[in-house]
Design a protein around this motif. Structure first.
Motif, PDB file in Angstrom:
ATOM      1  N   TYR A 247      -1.778  -9.603  11.548  1.00  0.00           N
ATOM      2  CA  TYR A 247      -1.423  -9.097  10.224  1.00  0.00           C
ATOM      3  C   TYR A 247      -0.023  -9.588   9.862  1.00  0.00           C
TER       4      TYR A 247
ATOM      5  N   LYS B 275      -8.665  -6.102  -1.793  1.00  0.00           N
ATOM      6  CA  LYS B 275      -7.600  -5.081  -1.844  1.00  0.00           C
ATOM      7  C   LYS B 275      -6.960  -5.087  -3.225  1.00  0.00           C
TER       8      LYS B 275
ATOM      9  N   TYR C 253      -3.204   0.068   1.905  1.00  0.00           N
ATOM     10  CA  TYR C 253      -2.276   0.560   0.878  1.00  0.00           C
ATOM     11  C   TYR C 253      -3.026   1.180  -0.301  1.00  0.00           C
TER      12      TYR C 253
ATOM     13  N   ARG D 103      -2.950   4.940  -0.926  1.00  0.00           N
ATOM     14  CA  ARG D 103      -1.823   5.654  -1.560  1.00  0.00           C
ATOM     15  C   ARG D 103      -2.080   5.938  -3.041  1.00  0.00           C
TER      16      ARG D 103
ATOM     17  N   ALA E  70      -3.970  -0.795   8.299  1.00  0.00           N
ATOM     18  CA  ALA E  70      -3.077  -1.096   9.422  1.00  0.00           C
ATOM     19  C   ALA E  70      -1.695  -0.579   9.046  1.00  0.00           C
TER      20      ALA E  70
ATOM     21  N   THR F 286       5.683   3.988   8.535  1.00  0.00           N
ATOM     22  CA  THR F 286       4.911   4.800   7.580  1.00  0.00           C
ATOM     23  C   THR F 286       3.701   5.481   8.239  1.00  0.00           C
TER      24      THR F 286
HETATM   25  O1  LIG Z   1       1.107   2.090   2.950  1.00  0.00           O
HETATM   26  C1  LIG Z   1       1.591   1.861   4.060  1.00  0.00           C
HETATM   27  O2  LIG Z   1       2.517   2.516   4.505  1.00  0.00           O
HETATM   28  C2  LIG Z   1       1.074   0.751   4.903  1.00  0.00           C
HETATM   29  C3  LIG Z   1       0.140  -0.143   4.159  1.00  0.00           C
HETATM   30  C4  LIG Z   1      -0.292  -1.319   4.914  1.00  0.00           C
HETATM   31  O3  LIG Z   1       0.072  -1.521   6.049  1.00  0.00           O
HETATM   32  C5  LIG Z   1      -1.233  -2.247   4.297  1.00  0.00           C
HETATM   33  O4  LIG Z   1      -1.557  -2.109   3.122  1.00  0.00           O
HETATM   34  O5  LIG Z   1      -1.689  -3.137   5.004  1.00  0.00           O
END
Ligand SMILES: O=C(O)CCC(=O)C(=O)O
Length: 300
Positions: A57, A124, A166, A169, A190, A195
């Protein structure tokens, strides 16, 4: 008034594969394949892999590992193992190269039915661009483009909504999915060591509680020799917002029994879906800015 609508749904066993990945794509595919077969052996009907399971990643890795879905060793493997295992496979995500524009990459989830047919894809939607000073800076948009649609997958167990990491969120994704009759939201993700402890479980519980649906997030296992350290802790939360299955950061498979009756039951006893006041939330989809008097005004 909004009624709670659930697509016809039945019980199923969910498996989240917390995969230990590496920089070797072929090794990642081989390992993912054997773990999907293992999950099926344990009775799983729906299996989830983590975000970017075929690649490390990191924005610098995505161009090298990206594949066009029309000629993709990763898609070929996922399709064939879904068929061999006889499961619905939510194939984590892979860096995807646009079919027409070679410079355009996405972070894409592909979904397969038990015959191996690809039945959905999700790019995404919200790219992971954050900067927590001294802790973590990650700008996914350096190499990726965002998807622009929501994805709800019809399965014989009911409708399932998806997001990638993400995306969790942004409560709107899960809310729309619930209103479209989805029994669960699945998020390959991931999070990281900053976070993850702050928000990983809380976000899943919040999405589940607000929408009275199952929520699950599937992470890679943690590898402290990699450049990105995943939080792990793949988790399943029930429609009351309670964690029903989870794990630590090591490689493992998390199992949970999903019962759509639980969704109906909490929606009957706390009937949010009949009590919503969409007549007064009209500006929820407007982009607002705060003016000099502290009032929210519509962005021009
Ligand atoms: O929102 C986060 O704190 C991590 C998000 C992330 O790692 C991602 O989108 O791959």
């Amino acid at each position: 008034m909004t009624q709670s609508v659930l697509s016809p749904a039945s019980k199923f066993k969910l498996a989240l594969i917390q995969l230990g990945g590496s920089a070797n794509k072929q090794a990642n595919l081989t390992k993912a394949r054997s773990q999907v077969l293992e999950a099926a052996k344990q009775g799983a009907n729906v299996v989830v892999l983590p975000e970017c399971f075929n690649s490390p990643y990191g924005t610098n890795f995505f161009p090298e590992y990206a594949e066009k879905l029309s000629s993709s060793p990763s898609v070929d493997m996922l399709s064939s193992v879904a068929k061999e295992a006889g499961v619905y496979l939510f194939g984590g995500s892979i860096p995807e190269r646009d079919e027409k524009d070679d410079d355009k990459l996405y972070n894409t989830l592909t979904v397969f039915d038990p015959s191996g047919k690809m039945i959905a894809t999700h790019r995404k939607v919200h790219l992971f661009d954050i900067d927590v000073p001294g802790k973590i800076r990650f700008i996914e948009s350096e190499t990726l483009s965002a998807g622009d649609s929501l994805t709800h997958v019809d399965t014989k167990y009911g409708k399932i909504g998806v997001g990638i990491c993400y995306d969790i969120r942004f409560p709107e994704l899960a809310m729309v999915a619930a209103r479209k009759g989805c029994v669960a939201m699945l998020y390959p993700g991931a999070f990281n060591l900053t976070t993850g402890p702050m928000h990983w479980e809380l976000l899943q519980r919040a999405r589940a509680m607000d929408n009275q649906m199952y929520v699950a997030a599937c992470s890679p296992a943690r590898d402290m020799t990699a450049t990105y350290h995943a939080w792990g802790h793949s988790t399943v939360v029930d429609p009351k917002g309670m964690v029903v299955a989870t794990c630590d950061e090591k490689e493992t498979i998390v199992y949970a029994d999903i019962d759509p009756e639980e969704v109906q039951s909490i929606r009957s006893s706390i009937p949010l879906y009949d009590q919503r006041r969409f007549d007064i939330y009209g500006d929820v989809a407007e982009t607002v800015v705060i003016d000099e008097n502290g009032n929210g005004v519509k962005k021009q």
